[in-house]
Every structure is written in structure tokens, then in C-alpha cells.
Write a protein that holds these residues in place. Structure first.
Motif, PDB file in Angstrom:
ATOM      1  N   ALA A   1       0.782  -1.039  -0.092  1.00 61.51           N
ATOM      2  CA  ALA A   1       0.057  -0.135   0.085  1.00 61.51           C
ATOM      3  C   ALA A   1       0.715   1.403   0.040  1.00 61.51           C
ATOM      4  N   VAL A   2       2.059   1.261   0.283  1.00 58.37           N
ATOM      5  CA  VAL A   2       2.952   2.450   0.259  1.00 58.37           C
ATOM      6  C   VAL A   2       3.448   2.803  -1.178  1.00 58.37           C
ATOM      7  N   ALA A   3       3.296   2.010  -2.080  1.00 57.38           N
ATOM      8  CA  ALA A   3       4.140   2.006  -3.458  1.00 57.38           C
ATOM      9  C   ALA A   3       3.964   3.418  -3.987  1.00 57.38           C
ATOM     10  N   ASP A   4       2.738   4.140  -4.082  1.00 54.80           N
ATOM     11  CA  ASP A   4       2.340   5.356  -4.555  1.00 54.80           C
ATOM     12  C   ASP A   4       2.619   6.410  -3.462  1.00 54.80           C
ATOM     13  N   ALA A   5       3.092   6.395  -2.300  1.00 48.07           N
ATOM     14  CA  ALA A   5       3.470   7.128  -1.464  1.00 48.07           C
ATOM     15  C   ALA A   5       4.555   8.240  -1.776  1.00 48.07           C
ATOM     16  N   ALA A   6       3.907   9.506  -1.600  1.00 49.33           N
ATOM     17  CA  ALA A   6       4.956  10.593  -1.845  1.00 49.33           C
ATOM     18  C   ALA A   6       4.888  11.837  -0.847  1.00 49.33           C
ATOM     19  N   ALA A   7       5.785  12.258  -0.222  1.00 45.89           N
ATOM     20  CA  ALA A   7       5.629  13.486   0.589  1.00 45.89           C
ATOM     21  C   ALA A   7       6.477  14.418   0.311  1.00 45.89           C
ATOM     22  N   ASP A   8       6.133  15.704   0.603  1.00 46.47           N
ATOM     23  CA  ASP A   8       6.898  16.743   0.222  1.00 46.47           C
ATOM     24  C   ASP A   8       7.941  16.918   1.603  1.00 46.47           C
ATOM     25  N   ILE A   9       9.242  17.004   1.376  1.00 50.54           N
ATOM     26  CA  ILE A   9      10.165  16.953   2.439  1.00 50.54           C
ATOM     27  C   ILE A   9      10.007  18.385   3.435  1.00 50.54           C
ATOM     28  N   ALA A  10       9.902  19.595   2.346  1.00 47.16           N
ATOM     29  CA  ALA A  10       9.687  20.688   3.082  1.00 47.16           C
ATOM     30  C   ALA A  10       8.720  20.860   4.021  1.00 47.16           C
TER      31      ALA A  10
ATOM     32  N   THR B   1      10.161   1.113  12.421  1.00 42.03           N
ATOM     33  CA  THR B   1       9.395   0.249  12.218  1.00 42.03           C
ATOM     34  C   THR B   1       8.563   1.211  11.023  1.00 42.03           C
ATOM     35  N   LEU B   2       8.625   2.612  10.946  1.00 41.36           N
ATOM     36  CA  LEU B   2       8.152   3.124   9.614  1.00 41.36           C
ATOM     37  C   LEU B   2       9.173   3.178   8.467  1.00 41.36           C
ATOM     38  N   ALA B   3      10.453   3.407   8.944  1.00 44.38           N
ATOM     39  CA  ALA B   3      11.534   3.511   7.873  1.00 44.38           C
ATOM     40  C   ALA B   3      11.372   2.028   6.920  1.00 44.38           C
ATOM     41  N   GLU B   4      11.396   0.846   7.771  1.00 46.00           N
ATOM     42  CA  GLU B   4      11.389  -0.544   7.196  1.00 46.00           C
ATOM     43  C   GLU B   4      10.130  -0.624   6.408  1.00 46.00           C
ATOM     44  N   LYS B   5       8.873  -0.238   6.717  1.00 43.74           N
ATOM     45  CA  LYS B   5       7.888  -0.033   6.052  1.00 43.74           C
ATOM     46  C   LYS B   5       8.007   0.055   4.453  1.00 43.74           C
ATOM     47  N   TYR B   6       9.025   1.261   4.223  1.00 41.35           N
ATOM     48  CA  TYR B   6       9.279   1.690   2.918  1.00 41.35           C
ATOM     49  C   TYR B   6      10.495   1.471   2.296  1.00 41.35           C
TER      50      TYR B   6
ATOM     51  N   ASP C   1      11.629  16.617  -7.130  1.00 38.63           N
ATOM     52  CA  ASP C   1      12.749  16.341  -6.248  1.00 38.63           C
ATOM     53  C   ASP C   1      12.441  16.679  -4.858  1.00 38.63           C
ATOM     54  N   ARG C   2      11.468  17.132  -4.480  1.00 38.14           N
ATOM     55  CA  ARG C   2      11.158  17.376  -2.858  1.00 38.14           C
ATOM     56  C   ARG C   2      10.339  16.524  -2.488  1.00 38.14           C
ATOM     57  N   LEU C   3       9.919  15.430  -3.464  1.00 40.22           N
ATOM     58  CA  LEU C   3       9.024  14.506  -2.914  1.00 40.22           C
ATOM     59  C   LEU C   3       9.918  13.185  -2.435  1.00 40.22           C
ATOM     60  N   PHE C   4       9.539  12.692  -1.225  1.00 35.79           N
ATOM     61  CA  PHE C   4      10.072  11.350  -0.691  1.00 35.79           C
ATOM     62  C   PHE C   4       9.026  10.337  -0.865  1.00 35.79           C
ATOM     63  N   PRO C   5       9.671   9.056  -1.089  1.00 29.33           N
ATOM     64  CA  PRO C   5       8.771   8.034  -1.388  1.00 29.33           C
ATOM     65  C   PRO C   5       8.189   7.310  -0.069  1.00 29.33           C
ATOM     66  N   ILE C   6       7.326   7.953   0.666  1.00 31.94           N
ATOM     67  CA  ILE C   6       6.828   7.719   1.881  1.00 31.94           C
ATOM     68  C   ILE C   6       5.471   8.671   2.320  1.00 31.94           C
ATOM     69  N   SER C   7       4.615   7.971   2.818  1.00 34.30           N
ATOM     70  CA  SER C   7       3.426   8.841   3.226  1.00 34.30           C
ATOM     71  C   SER C   7       3.943  10.382   3.934  1.00 34.30           C
ATOM     72  N   GLU C   8       3.047  11.374   3.683  1.00 31.29           N
ATOM     73  CA  GLU C   8       3.537  12.698   4.475  1.00 31.29           C
ATOM     74  C   GLU C   8       3.314  12.416   5.942  1.00 31.29           C
ATOM     75  N   ASP C   9       2.368  11.648   6.448  1.00 29.49           N
ATOM     76  CA  ASP C   9       2.094  11.310   7.881  1.00 29.49           C
ATOM     77  C   ASP C   9       3.479  10.641   8.333  1.00 29.49           C
ATOM     78  N   ASP C  10       3.754   9.479   7.820  1.00 32.28           N
ATOM     79  CA  ASP C  10       4.970   8.684   8.335  1.00 32.28           C
ATOM     80  C   ASP C  10       6.045   9.554   8.223  1.00 32.28           C
ATOM     81  N   LEU C  11       6.506  10.308   7.454  1.00 29.13           N
ATOM     82  CA  LEU C  11       7.562  11.019   7.110  1.00 29.13           C
ATOM     83  C   LEU C  11       7.401  12.297   8.233  1.00 29.13           C
ATOM     84  N   PHE C  12       6.447  12.745   8.558  1.00 28.60           N
ATOM     85  CA  PHE C  12       6.241  13.650   9.925  1.00 28.60           C
ATOM     86  C   PHE C  12       6.692  12.850  10.988  1.00 28.60           C
TER      87      PHE C  12
END
Length: 178
Positions: free
Chosen positions: A16-25, A144-149, A61-72
Motif C-alpha cells: 500500500a506504500v508504493a504510490d506514497a509521496a511526501a514533500d520534505i519541506a 518500524t516506519l522506515a522499514e515499511k518503505y 525532487d522535493r518528494l520522498f517515497p513515503i506517506s506525508e504522515d509517516d515522514l512527519f
């Protein structure tokens, strides 16, 4: 109601995390806002450096392959720990390398002895003798969150040549290389 850690462990299946993308800023901004009262209260020197965020950087370039909530959540936990363990008036630094999708949080606290590094990722485990309160969940949640991605979390001394108990801690999260 399950505790937050349990939700982080079981919420999203890996596919379910394949399409996740979070703005790092945006994620950094939210996390810093949450932790700012602790930073101010301890009068910490705080610095954020984002490498690769220039005029030529695209939105992608600003997007990380992770959900916004998980990166936060990762960033907030790392910054909260750094602020908690850093002595009053010392420094916390967050560095993000956009090209490598790598984030490092460094502090000037006591660090973690090498024999404790594996254990600090266990839920509820706390290094004894720090004089700092907490639940012992922060790094467990981060891992746990890092390994999920498909990311890894590494710990290192922020100042390897410093005296024991003053080495600080550098926590890095980055995608695992295949």
C-alpha cells in the motif's frame, strides 16, 4: 484503542506504500513546529540544511517515497529525541540530501554506547542513567516506519573523537540500496 506504536506497526501493508509521496519541506516544517517549544525552552541552536533544494529543483525532487504522515512522524520523533537528550544551549542539526533521499539528525547529547545501539530500537527500551524521561518508543517507531518503505536507520557518534558521554548522536534514515 491501540497505542500509537501498534497502529504504526499494523496500519498499512507494504504494497500500500508504493504510490506514497511526501514533500520534505512541508514535513520538516510540521515536525519543527511540533518540537519548537522544546528547542526554545532549552535555548538550543537549531539548524536545518536541505541539499539540492535550489532554483533548478523540480517539485518531484522535493518528494520522498513515503506517506506525508509517516515522514512527519519519523522527523518529529528524531527531533524530539535530539531536543530531549541535548544539553541546554547546545545544538541540534537536521540535514536532508534530496538526491539521495537521506535525512540525518545530529545532536550534541551523550550519544549511545555501541553495545546499546541494537537495543534502542526495541519498544520501551531506554538507556539507563541518562536522567531523561520518555517511553522508549521513539526510535522503535522510526525504525518500524522506515522499514515499511524499504529504508534503513543507522546510528553513529555525531562527534566520534569526543569524550564518552559527549559524543552526540547522528541518526540517518535512507533507502536501502539493492
Amino acid at each position: 484503542m491501540r497505542p500509537r506504536f501498534a497502529r504504526q506497526q499494523f496500519d498499512a501493508p507494504p504494497h500500500a506504500v508504493a504510490d506514497a509521496a511526501a514533500d520534505i519541506a512541508a514535513a520538516i516544517g510540521r515536525a519543527v513546529e511540533d518540537v519548537w517549544p522544546d528547542i526554545e525552552r532549552k535555548r538550543l541552536e537549531f539548524e536545518v540544511e536541505v541539499e539540492g533544494l535550489d532554483d533548478d529543483a523540480s517539485d518531484d525532487d522535493r518528494l520522498f517515497p513515503i506517506s506525508e504522515d509517516d515522514l512527519f512522524t519519523i522527523l518529529r520523533n528524531l527531533l524530539e529525541n535530539a531536543a530531549r537528550y541535548t544539553p541546554e544551549g547546545d545544538a541540534v542539526r537536521l540535514r536532508c540530501e534530496l538526491g539521495r533521499k537521506r535525512i540525518t539528525v545530529r545532536d550534541t547529547g551523550p550519544g549511545i554506547a555501541s553495545e546499546e545501539c541494537g537495543r534502542v530500537f526495541d519498544p520501551f527500551y531506554r538507556v539507563l542513567g541518562t536522567g531523561v524521561t520518555g517511553t522508549g518508543l521513539g526510535l522503535a517507531i522510526v525504525k518500524t516506519l522506515a522499514e515499511k518503505y524499504g529504508w534503513r536507520v543507522t546510528l553513529a557518534d555525531a562527534a566520534p573523537t569526543a569524550a564518552p558521554g559527549a559524543k552526540g548522536l547522528a541518526v540517518t534514515i535512507e533507502p536501502c540500496e539493492d
